[in-house]
Design a protein around this motif. Sequence first.
Motif, PDB file in Angstrom:
ATOM      1  N   ALA A 187       0.882  -1.131  -0.003  1.00 46.99           N
ATOM      2  CA  ALA A 187      -0.049  -0.027  -0.279  1.00 46.99           C
ATOM      3  C   ALA A 187       0.927   1.249  -0.108  1.00 46.99           C
ATOM      4  O   ALA A 187       0.406   2.376  -0.479  1.00 46.99           O
ATOM      5  N   VAL A 188       1.972   1.243   0.695  1.00 48.45           N
ATOM      6  CA  VAL A 188       2.927   2.369   0.655  1.00 48.45           C
ATOM      7  C   VAL A 188       3.740   2.314  -0.383  1.00 48.45           C
ATOM      8  O   VAL A 188       4.943   3.283  -0.409  1.00 48.45           O
ATOM      9  N   MET A 189       3.899   1.617  -1.423  1.00 49.42           N
ATOM     10  CA  MET A 189       4.728   1.467  -2.502  1.00 49.42           C
ATOM     11  C   MET A 189       4.090   1.669  -3.745  1.00 49.42           C
ATOM     12  O   MET A 189       4.397   1.084  -4.810  1.00 49.42           O
ATOM     13  N   GLN A 190       3.162   2.694  -4.082  1.00 51.81           N
ATOM     14  CA  GLN A 190       2.450   3.032  -4.964  1.00 51.81           C
ATOM     15  C   GLN A 190       2.763   4.094  -5.935  1.00 51.81           C
ATOM     16  O   GLN A 190       2.157   4.898  -6.698  1.00 51.81           O
ATOM     17  N   THR A 191       3.991   4.887  -5.537  1.00 50.93           N
ATOM     18  CA  THR A 191       4.546   6.211  -6.158  1.00 50.93           C
ATOM     19  C   THR A 191       5.750   5.844  -6.507  1.00 50.93           C
ATOM     20  O   THR A 191       6.556   5.183  -5.886  1.00 50.93           O
ATOM     21  N   ALA A 192       6.286   6.881  -7.511  1.00 50.39           N
ATOM     22  CA  ALA A 192       7.796   6.574  -7.957  1.00 50.39           C
ATOM     23  C   ALA A 192       8.727   7.153  -6.692  1.00 50.39           C
ATOM     24  O   ALA A 192       9.714   6.410  -6.508  1.00 50.39           O
ATOM     25  N   GLU A 193       8.206   8.193  -6.029  1.00 50.48           N
ATOM     26  CA  GLU A 193       9.236   8.320  -4.911  1.00 50.48           C
ATOM     27  C   GLU A 193       9.354   7.175  -3.660  1.00 50.48           C
ATOM     28  O   GLU A 193      10.371   7.127  -3.257  1.00 50.48           O
ATOM     29  N   SER A 194       8.102   6.688  -3.296  1.00 50.00           N
ATOM     30  CA  SER A 194       8.228   5.719  -2.356  1.00 50.00           C
ATOM     31  C   SER A 194       8.944   4.449  -3.010  1.00 50.00           C
ATOM     32  O   SER A 194       9.684   4.000  -2.119  1.00 50.00           O
ATOM     33  N   LEU A 195       8.771   4.020  -4.299  1.00 48.61           N
ATOM     34  CA  LEU A 195       9.338   3.071  -4.507  1.00 48.61           C
ATOM     35  C   LEU A 195      11.083   3.175  -4.752  1.00 48.61           C
ATOM     36  O   LEU A 195      11.836   2.396  -4.369  1.00 48.61           O
ATOM     37  N   HIS A 196      11.142   4.384  -5.168  1.00 46.33           N
ATOM     38  CA  HIS A 196      12.802   4.932  -5.107  1.00 46.33           C
ATOM     39  C   HIS A 196      13.267   4.661  -3.697  1.00 46.33           C
ATOM     40  O   HIS A 196      14.360   4.267  -3.543  1.00 46.33           O
ATOM     41  N   ARG A 197      12.549   5.123  -2.707  1.00 49.00           N
ATOM     42  CA  ARG A 197      13.087   5.086  -1.343  1.00 49.00           C
ATOM     43  C   ARG A 197      13.322   3.810  -0.832  1.00 49.00           C
ATOM     44  O   ARG A 197      14.413   3.526  -0.084  1.00 49.00           O
ATOM     45  N   VAL A 198      12.440   3.045  -1.113  1.00 50.72           N
ATOM     46  CA  VAL A 198      12.373   1.642  -0.528  1.00 50.72           C
ATOM     47  C   VAL A 198      13.636   0.980  -1.165  1.00 50.72           C
ATOM     48  O   VAL A 198      14.170   0.171  -0.642  1.00 50.72           O
ATOM     49  N   ALA A 199      13.756   1.158  -2.413  1.00 47.20           N
ATOM     50  CA  ALA A 199      14.854   0.553  -3.263  1.00 47.20           C
ATOM     51  C   ALA A 199      16.039   1.001  -2.614  1.00 47.20           C
ATOM     52  O   ALA A 199      17.129   0.114  -2.548  1.00 47.20           O
TER      53      ALA A 199
END
Length: 360
Positions: A73-85
């Motif tokens: 749910a918290v991995m749905q934007t380009a920014e959040s995916l970049h941060r998690v990766a």
Amino acid sequence: MSLSIEEIRQAPKALLHDHLDGGLRPATVIELAEGIGHELPTTDVTALGQWFVDAANSGSLERYLETFAHTVAVMQTAESLHRVAYECARDLADDGVVYAEVRFAPELHTEAELGLDEVVESVLAGFAAGCADAAREGHQIRVGALLTAMRHAARSMEIAELAVRYRDSGVVGFDIAGAEAGFPPTRHLDAFEYLQRENSRFTIHAGEGFGLPSIWQALQWCGAHRLGHGVRIVDDISFGDDATPTLGRLAHYVRDTRVPLELCPSSNLQTGAADSITEHPIGLLTKLRFRVTVNTDNRLMSGTSLSREMALLSDAFGYGWPELRWFTINAMKSSFIRFDERLAIIDDVIKPAYTKLIGG
């Protein structure tokens, strides 16, 4: 004498089976959830981390799946995916991992505004930034992406084409994941045949929740280069009255052809594939010299790291540096990057470090 997590953290390690959506930092989950108004079981960092582990340990499939509902749910934007990766690469580097293949399912991250290509590009950029910053701090790591298709869905060909499209940009292979029972790998045969025609590498989740037929199909119908888990290959090993192991034809094939097994000890306990670390089939499979690799699966849900997994094995089976070197070289040999690149990491990074550790 068993090795400690801290000792093992200093040694170079290679990781082949790690899920991006199963490895978030609890603090990051809380911060990202707050930004989108997603409700969590708790907003205390320590308590949330424990909640993930407890839910995964509960024996309830519903609670286990709920853990991923929160991370995805918290991995749905380009920014959040970049941060998690980015944080994934940094966390693995801090744990002494020098090479990792981290998998994620692009189709799970398109619920907001992102398309599949944007999902992949955001994750690859995050990995690259994390590796670069880790290197500046003296922690060399390379992270490749495995694109996963969900076996209960019908987008495997689309994801396979995506993997081929980005294979020169950081994607090293393809995978299918999800419930094995009722969703055999042959449902996605067209995707695997396409990947073979494209000279692409792929692993298949098989032999974890389901037994030998899943492994057989993954290998002999679909042509898998590695087995995601594969722990149930022990079902094809029998014992005589004198406790001598006898391998069946499939077990012989897996061992003879050096099919890599992506074993995940702590995760297997949570899914019921083993009752304890000391009873985990990794002990037998290592003794019989299958191509065993040690992996984390979902670091958040298992409250683990690769160093912790190896420390558990060291404590349970008495493994020392020679065995850990063997696991690490097995993983590096089985990685999906090119031969010369694998060899460079083995010869220039892994072997020299373990020679010092064993010699010392």
